[in-house]
Write a protein that holds these residues in place. Structure first.
Motif, PDB file in Angstrom:
ATOM      1  N   PRO A  29      48.167  45.218  43.241  1.00  0.00           N
ATOM      2  CA  PRO A  29      47.073  45.701  44.087  1.00  0.00           C
ATOM      3  C   PRO A  29      47.314  45.349  45.559  1.00  0.00           C
ATOM      4  CG  PRO A  29      46.384  43.766  42.865  1.00  0.00           C
ATOM      5  CD  PRO A  29      47.748  44.129  42.359  1.00  0.00           C
ATOM      6  N   PHE A  30      46.594  46.042  46.432  1.00  0.00           N
ATOM      7  CA  PHE A  30      46.717  45.838  47.864  1.00  0.00           C
ATOM      8  C   PHE A  30      45.399  45.355  48.444  1.00  0.00           C
ATOM      9  CE2 PHE A  30      49.936  48.868  46.740  1.00  0.00           C
ATOM     10  CZ  PHE A  30      51.038  48.440  47.460  1.00  0.00           C
ATOM     11  N   GLY A  31      45.490  44.469  49.422  1.00  0.00           N
ATOM     12  CA  GLY A  31      44.333  44.026  50.175  1.00  0.00           C
ATOM     13  C   GLY A  31      44.584  44.295  51.640  1.00  0.00           C
ATOM     14  N   ILE A  32      43.555  44.681  52.371  1.00  0.00           N
ATOM     15  CA  ILE A  32      43.698  45.067  53.765  1.00  0.00           C
ATOM     16  C   ILE A  32      43.206  43.953  54.678  1.00  0.00           C
ATOM     17  CG2 ILE A  32      43.013  46.757  55.518  1.00  0.00           C
ATOM     18  CD1 ILE A  32      42.759  48.781  53.208  1.00  0.00           C
ATOM     19  N   ILE A  33      44.017  43.627  55.675  1.00  0.00           N
ATOM     20  CA  ILE A  33      43.668  42.592  56.642  1.00  0.00           C
ATOM     21  C   ILE A  33      42.294  42.892  57.237  1.00  0.00           C
ATOM     22  CG2 ILE A  33      44.299  41.590  58.881  1.00  0.00           C
ATOM     23  CD1 ILE A  33      47.270  42.169  58.065  1.00  0.00           C
ATOM     24  N   GLY A  34      41.431  41.874  57.255  1.00  0.00           N
ATOM     25  CA  GLY A  34      40.088  42.003  57.800  1.00  0.00           C
ATOM     26  C   GLY A  34      39.051  42.475  56.800  1.00  0.00           C
ATOM     27  N   GLN A  35      39.490  42.833  55.582  1.00  0.00           N
ATOM     28  CA  GLN A  35      38.551  43.291  54.567  1.00  0.00           C
ATOM     29  C   GLN A  35      38.507  42.309  53.398  1.00  0.00           C
ATOM     30  OE1 GLN A  35      38.916  47.407  53.469  1.00  0.00           O
ATOM     31  NE2 GLN A  35      39.132  48.076  55.581  1.00  0.00           N
ATOM     32  N   THR A  36      37.530  42.506  52.536  1.00  0.00           N
ATOM     33  CA  THR A  36      37.341  41.620  51.386  1.00  0.00           C
ATOM     34  C   THR A  36      38.122  42.138  50.190  1.00  0.00           C
ATOM     35  OG1 THR A  36      35.162  40.986  52.168  1.00  0.00           O
ATOM     36  CG2 THR A  36      35.622  40.596  49.844  1.00  0.00           C
ATOM     37  N   TYR A  37      38.809  41.230  49.527  1.00  0.00           N
ATOM     38  CA  TYR A  37      39.528  41.526  48.283  1.00  0.00           C
ATOM     39  C   TYR A  37      38.869  40.703  47.184  1.00  0.00           C
ATOM     40  CZ  TYR A  37      43.009  42.058  44.720  1.00  0.00           C
ATOM     41  OH  TYR A  37      43.622  42.352  43.533  1.00  0.00           O
ATOM     42  N   THR A  38      38.692  41.290  46.000  1.00  0.00           N
ATOM     43  CA  THR A  38      38.072  40.579  44.882  1.00  0.00           C
ATOM     44  C   THR A  38      39.125  40.169  43.870  1.00  0.00           C
ATOM     45  OG1 THR A  38      36.032  41.855  45.142  1.00  0.00           O
ATOM     46  CG2 THR A  38      36.344  40.705  43.038  1.00  0.00           C
ATOM     47  N   PHE A  39      39.321  38.851  43.727  1.00  0.00           N
ATOM     48  CA  PHE A  39      40.145  38.324  42.642  1.00  0.00           C
ATOM     49  C   PHE A  39      39.261  38.287  41.405  1.00  0.00           C
ATOM     50  CE2 PHE A  39      42.492  36.461  46.254  1.00  0.00           C
ATOM     51  CZ  PHE A  39      43.776  36.864  45.919  1.00  0.00           C
ATOM     52  N   HIS A  40      39.816  38.650  40.263  1.00  0.00           N
ATOM     53  CA  HIS A  40      39.051  38.779  39.023  1.00  0.00           C
ATOM     54  C   HIS A  40      39.859  38.216  37.865  1.00  0.00           C
ATOM     55  CE1 HIS A  40      38.060  41.103  35.335  1.00  0.00           C
ATOM     56  NE2 HIS A  40      36.831  40.860  35.734  1.00  0.00           N
ATOM     57  N   THR A  41      39.188  37.516  36.970  1.00  0.00           N
ATOM     58  CA  THR A  41      39.868  37.050  35.756  1.00  0.00           C
ATOM     59  C   THR A  41      38.908  37.101  34.577  1.00  0.00           C
ATOM     60  OG1 THR A  41      41.302  35.336  34.838  1.00  0.00           O
ATOM     61  CG2 THR A  41      39.334  34.576  36.017  1.00  0.00           C
ATOM     62  N   LEU A  42      39.483  37.207  33.413  1.00  0.00           N
ATOM     63  CA  LEU A  42      38.745  37.156  32.153  1.00  0.00           C
ATOM     64  C   LEU A  42      39.363  36.051  31.321  1.00  0.00           C
ATOM     65  CD1 LEU A  42      36.766  38.265  29.984  1.00  0.00           C
ATOM     66  CD2 LEU A  42      38.608  39.815  29.286  1.00  0.00           C
ATOM     67  N   PHE A  43      38.564  35.048  30.987  1.00  0.00           N
ATOM     68  CA  PHE A  43      39.038  33.960  30.130  1.00  0.00           C
ATOM     69  C   PHE A  43      38.755  34.310  28.676  1.00  0.00           C
ATOM     70  CE2 PHE A  43      38.326  31.695  34.168  1.00  0.00           C
ATOM     71  CZ  PHE A  43      39.575  31.116  34.318  1.00  0.00           C
ATOM     72  N   VAL A  44      39.741  34.063  27.808  1.00  0.00           N
ATOM     73  CA  VAL A  44      39.595  34.353  26.380  1.00  0.00           C
ATOM     74  C   VAL A  44      39.950  33.113  25.569  1.00  0.00           C
ATOM     75  CG1 VAL A  44      40.034  36.828  26.649  1.00  0.00           C
ATOM     76  CG2 VAL A  44      41.945  35.283  26.232  1.00  0.00           C
ATOM     77  N   ASP A  45      39.418  33.064  24.343  1.00  0.00           N
ATOM     78  CA  ASP A  45      39.735  31.949  23.457  1.00  0.00           C
ATOM     79  C   ASP A  45      41.003  32.267  22.665  1.00  0.00           C
ATOM     80  OD1 ASP A  45      38.973  33.677  21.387  1.00  0.00           O
ATOM     81  OD2 ASP A  45      37.051  32.686  21.062  1.00  0.00           O
ATOM     82  N   SER A  46      41.339  31.413  21.706  1.00  0.00           N
ATOM     83  CA  SER A  46      42.574  31.583  20.933  1.00  0.00           C
ATOM     84  C   SER A  46      42.561  32.839  20.061  1.00  0.00           C
ATOM     85  CB  SER A  46      42.834  30.352  20.070  1.00  0.00           C
ATOM     86  OG  SER A  46      41.760  30.161  19.175  1.00  0.00           O
ATOM     87  N   LEU A  47      41.385  33.430  19.839  1.00  0.00           N
ATOM     88  CA  LEU A  47      41.289  34.671  19.068  1.00  0.00           C
ATOM     89  C   LEU A  47      41.163  35.889  19.991  1.00  0.00           C
ATOM     90  CD1 LEU A  47      38.872  33.446  16.249  1.00  0.00           C
ATOM     91  CD2 LEU A  47      41.362  33.703  16.151  1.00  0.00           C
ATOM     92  N   ASN A  48      41.383  35.657  21.284  1.00  0.00           N
ATOM     93  CA  ASN A  48      41.335  36.711  22.300  1.00  0.00           C
ATOM     94  C   ASN A  48      39.921  37.238  22.551  1.00  0.00           C
ATOM     95  OD1 ASN A  48      43.189  37.610  24.133  1.00  0.00           O
ATOM     96  ND2 ASN A  48      43.562  39.551  23.100  1.00  0.00           N
ATOM     97  N   ASN A  49      38.917  36.429  22.237  1.00  0.00           N
ATOM     98  CA  ASN A  49      37.528  36.793  22.520  1.00  0.00           C
ATOM     99  C   ASN A  49      37.127  36.230  23.880  1.00  0.00           C
ATOM    100  OD1 ASN A  49      36.981  38.011  19.948  1.00  0.00           O
ATOM    101  ND2 ASN A  49      36.979  35.946  19.082  1.00  0.00           N
ATOM    102  N   PRO A  50      36.436  37.024  24.704  1.00  0.00           N
ATOM    103  CA  PRO A  50      35.959  36.493  25.980  1.00  0.00           C
ATOM    104  C   PRO A  50      35.134  35.229  25.760  1.00  0.00           C
ATOM    105  CG  PRO A  50      35.628  38.862  25.888  1.00  0.00           C
ATOM    106  CD  PRO A  50      36.048  38.423  24.500  1.00  0.00           C
TER     107      PRO A  50
END
Length: 126
Positions: free
Chosen positions: A2-23
């Protein structure tokens, strides 16, 4: 990537899952963002331990809104990397994800990408 533009807001995003791949929600969700200068030195952009925000009405999703500094001096096309981590409340294990964004000064010339378009690359380690 992905690209982020200087002077603008970029959203970092993550999804954590357990050992069974459930959020799963985590304790102490945090982020660190860094890049490297022209000499190869690590430059901290967001300090380790900065709190991630939970996404409302979801399980295990977290975000961080990062405004790319207007005075960005590390060059156009340089990546900034985020490490996001959280602790599983059930077993105390730590989950880590990584996301990298290419910093640019304009969306012009980046064919096929729109500002804010999803293009997340994460690696989950446990």
């Amino acid at each position: 990537m992905p690209f982020g533009i200087i002077g603008q807001t970029y959203t970092f995003h993550t999804l954590f899952v357990d050992s069974l791949n459930n959020p799963t929600p985590v304790n102490n969700p945090e982020i660190e963002v860094y890049t490297f200068d022209k000499q190869g030195n690590k430059v901290i952009l967001v300090a380790a331990g900065t709190v991630l925000s939970a996404v409302p009405n979801t399980v295990g999703e977290y975000i961080y809104l990062w405004t790319i500094p207007q005075g960005w001096t590390h060059g156009v096309g340089v990546p900034a990397t985020a490490f996001m981590k959280g602790t599983d409340p059930n077993d105390g294990s730590i989950s880590i994800s990584e996301e990298t964004v290419t910093v640019t000064d304009s969306p012009v010339g980046w064919v096929g990408m729109k500002v804010g378009q999803a293009g997340i690359v994460s690696r989950f380690l446990k």
